[in-house]
Structure formats: structure tokens, C-alpha cells
Design an enzyme around this catalytic site. Structure first.
Site, PDB file in Angstrom:
ATOM      1  N   TYR A 147     -12.630  10.495  -0.867  1.00  0.00           N
ATOM      2  CA  TYR A 147     -11.764  11.249  -1.766  1.00  0.00           C
ATOM      3  C   TYR A 147     -10.350  11.257  -1.207  1.00  0.00           C
ATOM      4  O   TYR A 147     -10.137  11.138  -0.015  1.00  0.00           O
ATOM      5  CB  TYR A 147     -12.282  12.660  -2.056  1.00  0.00           C
ATOM      6  N   CYS A 148      -9.376  11.333  -2.110  1.00  0.00           N
ATOM      7  CA  CYS A 148      -7.946  11.234  -1.768  1.00  0.00           C
ATOM      8  C   CYS A 148      -7.688  10.047  -0.844  1.00  0.00           C
ATOM      9  O   CYS A 148      -7.149  10.203   0.258  1.00  0.00           O
ATOM     10  CB  CYS A 148      -7.454  12.529  -1.122  1.00  0.00           C
TER      11      CYS A 148
END
Length: 286
Positions: A147-148
Site C-alpha cells: 500500500y502507498c
């Protein structure tokens, strides 16, 4: 491993890692903008700020454009998480009591500009030096499925445990990192995977949101093979900064900084009001 930005003569230390569950992540973003302003104006030494927030998912601006954002946010709330929209770039990340956040805040001028890569490299060098005694090799580079995701994801053996971002305000440069110290990296990633699943519901979007694969994320405790607490990382941080020759002095916001903080706080509250992410929290301003 060293970097010129880390060789500061003095560091102003603001430790907010034990403020507890009432410490709102919106406060952190307002504080970093305040400190950027103070450092950029020459009113403050370079700053190292440490902070921890309980059960919070921080969204990027792009996340708020998910076609079913309300359903996705409702899911996070039902799981017991606050939802906050940050004032900088990036995508959704998970913060909890096992995640240490570090902000390094530097001054830049036209004559002494700080390139974006310099900021990232300075943080990478800091973390690599901090963790060197544990016998692990830290690599920087995007981890697909995390994620990110970003070009300065930090990983060990291909598993991401940290992500770095930057924000520039009024001559100050804030380089920020989240370090997953304890807990399950895969469980945090599964939360975000489900957030995007509910937020998209199969609908095509102009923005390419990540297809999160929980198996590519882990905490430092999992990767090192023993418990590694936030407090232990804090001690490693202070020792590492001192090893670069800098003197550390503890501090808090003072004087006109509080006026700047009030202004930045109002801005971040307004930003969050545009998305139905979170009910107001009493007493969150200070």
C-alpha cells in the site's frame, strides 16, 4: 551510511510518541507544517519529530476520489479506525501503536536548495544506519503490491516495512517516514486491500489504485525475528543522530508557533470536512 543533511550541528527534538489515543493525526500534519514554517524562517534548528497515532488510516487526496469512498470509509470505521485525509501526496497508510513515524524538517533557500531525492536519501541513510546493528540489509525501491507504493519504499528481503513522503512549506522541507515496528504487516495490508476493494467495487477509475498483496508487507519485528518495540527504535534514532555529531535538545511548540499551528489546523480540518471521513473529535486541537 551517512548523508550531509543528517550532519546538523543541533537537532530540535519533539517526541510525541506517547500521547495516546486522543492524539489526532490531523494535529501531526498541522504541527509539521508549523515546524516547516519555523525552520524555513530561521526561527528553529532542524527538527526531528517522532509521533505515534492509534488505529488511524491516513488517506491521500486521490483516495477520496474512489467511486464508493463512503462505503470504504464506513468499513474502516466499523473496524475501529479513524480516517484522516493528509495534506500531502501519497495514498492510504495504516497507523497504530506499533507504527513509529519520524519527521525530519530542514531549511532550504534558493542558494541551498534541497532536491527531492536528497530528502529521500537522507531518510534512507538514517534508517539504514539505525538498523545496521540488527544485521539486516535495507533496500530502497518500489515494492509492487504494497500500500502507498513509492520509489523509496524500504524493505528487507523484498518485504516492505516503511514508506517515505515529503512536504515543503515556506522554506521548510519535511521528510516523513512510517516504520512498522511491531504487529502484522500483512494484517495492516489486508485492511487496505479491503478498503480499495470496497472503494472500487470493480468500477474502472482514471487513477490507478494499488492492488494490495498482503504477503509483501511485514513489520520489523517479523523481519528481524524478534520483538522490536517503538521505544527501542526511538533509542536507536537518538543514538544515530548523535553519532553524526549533532547535539539534541528537547522542545515543544512555543510563542508564535502556536499561531501558525492554529492556522494550519484550520486548513487540515477544512480539507477533511470535504470528505465524510470522520466525525469531529472534542479536544483535538491541542
Amino acid at each position: 551510511m551517512s548523508h550531509e543533511l543528517l550532519r546538523q550541528p543541533r537537532w530540535r527534538v519533539i517526541d510525541q510518541s506517547h500521547f495516546g489515543p486522543l492524539f489526532d493525526a490531523k494535529q501531526s500534519f498541522a504541527i509539521d507544517d508549523t515546524l516547516c514554517t519555523a525552520v524555513g524562517a530561521g526561527r528553529s534548528d532542524a527538527v526531528v519529530r517522532t509521533w505515534v497515532h492509534e488505529n488511524t488510516v491516513v488517506l491521500g487526496a486521490a483516495d477520496t476520489k474512489l467511486p464508493y469512498i463512503d462505503a470504504a470509509v464506513s468499513f474502516l470505521r466499523q473496524r475501529g479506525y479513524r480516517v484522516v485525509v493528509r495534506n500531502s501526496g501519497g495514498l492510504a497508510v495504516v497507523l497504530d501503536s506499533g507504527v513509529l513515524n519520524i519527521s525530519l524538517i530542514f531549511s532550504e533557500t534558493k542558494k541551498h536548495a534541497i532536491a527531492i531525492e536528497q530528502g529521500y536519501e537522507a531518510m534512507y541513510a538514517l534508517i539504514a544506519t539505525m538498523l545496521a546493528p540488527y544485521g539486516v540489509r535495507i533496500e530502497a525501491g518500489e515494492i509492487a503490491g504494497s500500500y502507498c507504493p513509492g520509489s523509496y519504499d524500504l524493505s528487507i528481503d523484498g518485504k516492505k516495512f516503511a514508506g517515505i513522503s515529503q512536504r515543503r512549506v515556506r522554506g521548510g522541507v519535511a521528510v516523513q517516514i512510517y516504520l512498522c515496528a511491531t504487529g502484522s504487516g500483512a494484517e495492516r495490508a489486508e485492511l487496505i486491500r479491503r478498503f480499495y476493494e470496497l472503494g472500487r467495487q470493480g468500477k474502472e477509475t482514471k487513477f490507478a489504485y494499488p492492488d494490495v498483496v498482503p504477503a509483501v508487507m511485514a513489520s520489523l519485528s517479523e523481519l528481524i525475528g524478534r520483538a522490536l518495540s517503538v521505544d527501542e527504535l526511538l533509542v536507536a534514532l537518538w543514538r544515530t543522530l548523535q553519532s553524526f555529531g549533532g547535539a539534541l535538545h528537547s522542545s515543544a511548540l512555543d510563542g508564535e508557533e502556536w499561531g501558525w499551528y492554529e492556522s494550519y489546523w484550520a486548513r487540515i480540518v477544512e480539507r477533511n470536512a470535504t470528505v465524510s471521513t470522520e466525525e469531529p473529535t472534542e479536544g483535538a486541537k491541542r
